[in-house]
Design a protein around this motif. Structure first.
Motif, short mmCIF file in Angstrom:
data_model
loop_
_atom_site.label_atom_id
_atom_site.label_comp_id
_atom_site.label_asym_id
_atom_site.label_seq_id
_atom_site.Cartn_x
_atom_site.Cartn_y
_atom_site.Cartn_z
N LYS A 110 56.19 65.99 65.09
CA LYS A 110 56.83 65.18 66.13
C LYS A 110 57.25 63.85 65.51
O LYS A 110 56.40 63.03 65.17
CB LYS A 110 55.89 64.97 67.29
N PRO A 111 58.57 63.64 65.35
CA PRO A 111 59.01 62.38 64.73
C PRO A 111 58.75 61.18 65.63
O PRO A 111 58.87 61.24 66.84
CB PRO A 111 60.51 62.59 64.51
N SER A 112 58.38 60.09 64.99
CA SER A 112 58.18 58.83 65.69
C SER A 112 59.11 57.81 65.04
O SER A 112 58.87 57.40 63.90
CB SER A 112 56.72 58.39 65.56
N GLY A 113 60.15 57.43 65.75
CA GLY A 113 61.12 56.50 65.17
C GLY A 113 61.93 57.14 64.06
O GLY A 113 62.35 56.45 63.15
N GLY A 114 62.12 58.45 64.12
CA GLY A 114 62.88 59.14 63.08
C GLY A 114 62.08 59.46 61.83
O GLY A 114 62.62 59.96 60.87
N ARG A 115 60.79 59.16 61.86
CA ARG A 115 59.94 59.42 60.70
C ARG A 115 58.78 60.35 61.08
O ARG A 115 58.33 60.35 62.22
CB ARG A 115 59.38 58.11 60.14
N VAL A 116 58.34 61.11 60.09
CA VAL A 116 57.20 62.01 60.28
C VAL A 116 56.20 61.75 59.15
O VAL A 116 56.55 61.24 58.09
CB VAL A 116 57.62 63.49 60.28
N THR A 117 54.95 62.12 59.40
CA THR A 117 53.92 62.03 58.38
C THR A 117 53.34 63.42 58.16
O THR A 117 52.87 64.06 59.11
CB THR A 117 52.80 61.06 58.79
N VAL A 118 53.41 63.88 56.93
CA VAL A 118 52.90 65.21 56.56
C VAL A 118 51.68 64.99 55.67
O VAL A 118 51.73 64.23 54.71
CB VAL A 118 53.97 66.02 55.80
N GLN A 119 50.57 65.66 56.03
CA GLN A 119 49.33 65.50 55.28
C GLN A 119 48.87 66.86 54.80
O GLN A 119 48.90 67.84 55.54
CB GLN A 119 48.27 64.86 56.17
N HIS A 120 48.45 66.92 53.55
CA HIS A 120 47.93 68.15 52.96
C HIS A 120 46.60 67.87 52.26
O HIS A 120 46.45 66.85 51.59
CB HIS A 120 48.89 68.74 51.91
N LYS A 121 45.67 68.82 52.43
CA LYS A 121 44.43 68.81 51.65
C LYS A 121 44.60 69.91 50.61
O LYS A 121 44.72 71.09 50.95
CB LYS A 121 43.23 69.10 52.55
N VAL A 122 44.65 69.50 49.34
CA VAL A 122 45.02 70.41 48.26
C VAL A 122 43.83 70.60 47.31
O VAL A 122 43.31 69.62 46.77
CB VAL A 122 46.22 69.85 47.48
N PRO A 123 43.40 71.87 47.09
CA PRO A 123 42.38 72.11 46.08
C PRO A 123 43.03 72.10 44.69
O PRO A 123 44.05 72.74 44.46
CB PRO A 123 41.84 73.49 46.43
N ILE A 124 42.43 71.35 43.76
CA ILE A 124 42.97 71.25 42.41
C ILE A 124 41.89 71.68 41.43
O ILE A 124 40.78 71.15 41.45
CB ILE A 124 43.43 69.80 42.10
N ARG A 125 42.24 72.65 40.58
CA ARG A 125 41.30 73.10 39.55
C ARG A 125 41.27 72.07 38.43
O ARG A 125 42.29 71.50 38.06
CB ARG A 125 41.73 74.45 39.00
N THR A 126 40.08 71.81 37.91
CA THR A 126 39.92 70.80 36.87
C THR A 126 39.24 71.41 35.65
O THR A 126 38.58 72.44 35.75
CB THR A 126 39.07 69.62 37.39
N VAL A 127 39.42 70.74 34.51
CA VAL A 127 38.75 71.20 33.29
C VAL A 127 37.40 70.51 33.10
O VAL A 127 36.54 71.04 32.40
CB VAL A 127 39.64 70.96 32.04
#
Length: 150
Positions: free
Chosen positions: A119-136
Motif C-alpha cells: 500500500k503506497p503512502s505518498g507514492g512510496r512503498v517500503t519492502v522488507q525481506h529477511k534473508v538467510p545468508i550462508r557464511t564461511v
C-alpha cells in the motif's frame, strides 16, 4: 650635399630606444566592466555545474538495515527494508562481516515495489525481506552493502 632639414637648422630625430619601440606596445588591461562580465560568467558556470552534479546521482530509494541474527556458524539471517517509489525494483547486495570486517557471506536480493499487496503512502512503498545468508565463518554483523535500480 646637405639635407633640407640641416639647412634650416633642425636636427633629424634619433632612433627611439624605449622598450615600447623595441618590444612593442604593452597589452591593454581588462576594463572593470570586462572583468565583471567574465567573473559573472565564471560564477554562473560553477553554480550550474554544482547543480548538475548534485541532481545527477540522486537515488529514488533508501535502504535501511533492520536486524541480523546469527543462526549458526554457517548461516546468518539479515533483515533489510528498502523505501522506494511505488512500482520500482531495486536490487541490494547483502553481506555478513566477520570481526576483522572481512566479508564472510554475500547475497543479492531483489526488492520489488510493484507487488499488489503493498500500500503506497505518498507514492512510496517500503519492502522488507529477511534473508538467510550462508557464511564461511561466523559473522558478527550483517546488512546492505550497495543497492541499485533493477
Amino acid at each position: 650635399m646637405s639635407s633640407p632639414a640641416a639647412a634650416t637648422g633642425e636636427q633629424l630625430p634619433e632612433p627611439a630606444t624605449s622598450l615600447a619601440n623595441r618590444y612593442g606596445r604593452p597589452k591593454r588591461r581588462l576594463t572593470k566592466r570586462a572583468k565583471l562580465i567574465l567573473s559573472s560568467i565564471l560564477v554562473l558556470a560553477l553554480i550550474l555545474g554544482a547543480l548538475f552534479l548534485s541532481t545527477r546521482n540522486t537515488k529514488t530509494f533508501e535502504p535501511k538495515d533492520v536486524a541480523f541474527s546469527l543462526v549458526s556458524d554457517r548461516q546468518t539471517d539479515v533483515t533489510v527494508a528498502v523505501s522506494m517509489k511505488a512500482g520500482e525494483k531495486v536490487t541490494c547486495g547483502l553481506q555478513v562481516l566477520s570481526e576483522d570486517f572481512g566479508v564472510v557471506g554475500y547475497k543479492e536480493v531483489l526488492f520489488d515495489g510493484s507487488s499488489p499487496e503493498l500500500k503506497p503512502s505518498g507514492g512510496r512503498v517500503t519492502v522488507q525481506h529477511k534473508v538467510p545468508i550462508r557464511t564461511v565463518f561466523a559473522g558478527v554483523s550483517g546488512g546492505s552493502d550497495a543497492c541499485w535500480n533493477s
